[in-house]
Design a protein around this motif. Structure first.
Motif, PDB file in Angstrom:
ATOM      1  N   ASN A 139     -19.420 -26.144  16.858  1.00  8.59           N
ATOM      2  CA  ASN A 139     -19.670 -26.890  18.091  1.00  8.59           C
ATOM      3  C   ASN A 139     -21.148 -27.222  18.270  1.00  8.59           C
ATOM      4  O   ASN A 139     -21.484 -28.308  18.737  1.00  8.59           O
ATOM      5  N   ALA A 140     -22.026 -26.319  17.881  1.00  7.46           N
ATOM      6  CA  ALA A 140     -23.465 -26.612  17.957  1.00  7.46           C
ATOM      7  C   ALA A 140     -23.823 -27.755  17.015  1.00  7.46           C
ATOM      8  O   ALA A 140     -24.573 -28.666  17.388  1.00  7.46           O
ATOM      9  N   LEU A 153     -21.876 -30.124  15.989  1.00 10.41           N
ATOM     10  CA  LEU A 153     -21.301 -31.349  16.545  1.00 10.41           C
ATOM     11  C   LEU A 153     -22.201 -31.921  17.636  1.00 10.41           C
ATOM     12  O   LEU A 153     -22.461 -33.124  17.679  1.00 10.41           O
ATOM     13  N   ARG A 154     -22.718 -31.048  18.504  1.00 15.91           N
ATOM     14  CA  ARG A 154     -23.611 -31.506  19.575  1.00 15.91           C
ATOM     15  C   ARG A 154     -24.921 -32.056  19.004  1.00 15.91           C
ATOM     16  O   ARG A 154     -25.424 -33.073  19.455  1.00 15.91           O
ATOM     17  N   VAL A 155     -25.470 -31.365  18.020  1.00 17.51           N
ATOM     18  CA  VAL A 155     -26.782 -31.734  17.493  1.00 17.51           C
ATOM     19  C   VAL A 155     -26.701 -32.887  16.502  1.00 17.51           C
ATOM     20  O   VAL A 155     -27.524 -33.808  16.536  1.00 17.51           O
ATOM     21  N   GLY A 186     -23.733 -34.772  15.634  1.00 18.37           N
ATOM     22  CA  GLY A 186     -22.750 -35.817  15.894  1.00 18.37           C
ATOM     23  C   GLY A 186     -21.499 -35.681  15.039  1.00 18.37           C
ATOM     24  O   GLY A 186     -21.428 -34.865  14.133  1.00 18.37           O
ATOM     25  N   PRO A 187     -20.497 -36.537  15.336  1.00 21.10           N
ATOM     26  CA  PRO A 187     -19.181 -36.414  14.712  1.00 21.10           C
ATOM     27  C   PRO A 187     -18.974 -37.228  13.433  1.00 21.10           C
ATOM     28  O   PRO A 187     -17.887 -37.215  12.871  1.00 21.10           O
TER      29      PRO A 187
END
Length: 128
Positions: free
Chosen positions: A24-25, A27-29, A31-32
């Motif tokens: 999740n970190a 993904l936040r930093v 991107g997807p």
């Protein structure tokens, strides 16, 4: 047997929770667009496995008999994500992202093997 099963289960909960946080970190930093979190987890898990196998199996086998189920099977088994890796690869294939899937599969496998060797090397150097 029950004691080892409990250790694996507890370690698995810790490892899976850590995987969730790292993915999740990332993904936040980052991107997807690319499954960075899974790649990061697999490489870090491989480095850690190299370190742990060197310490527990090679250097202190008696401790390894007790701690391997907790750390290797539980924590690191819960942390590394080759089933998630496979899903990510299939999703990239289904989206026909051929360059991304090639880079992802190649880098995941090679960097994880290199990471494990690095973990063993660093640990051997540190405890020699």
């Amino acid at each position: 047997m029950i004691e080892k099963l409990v250790l694996v289960a507890l370690g698995g909960a810790v490892g899976a929770s850590a995987r969730f946080l790292v993915v999740n970190a990332a993904l936040r930093v980052l991107g997807p667009a690319f499954p960075w979190g899974t790649l990061i987890v697999n490489v870090l898990g491989s480095v850690a496995m190299g370190m742990v196998v060197t310490l527990l199996v090679e250097r202190v086998p008696a401790a390894g008999d007790r701690l391997a189920p907790l750390v290797m099977t539980g924590v690191l088994g819960g942390f590394t994500t080759f089933s998630a890796f496979s899903l990510d690869a299939i999703q990239l294939i289904e989206r026909e992202r051929w360059l991304a899937v090639t880079g992802y599969v190649t880098s995941s496998v090679l960097l994880s093997i290199i990471g494990l060797a690095l973990g063993m090397m660093l640990t051997r150097a540190a405890i020699s």
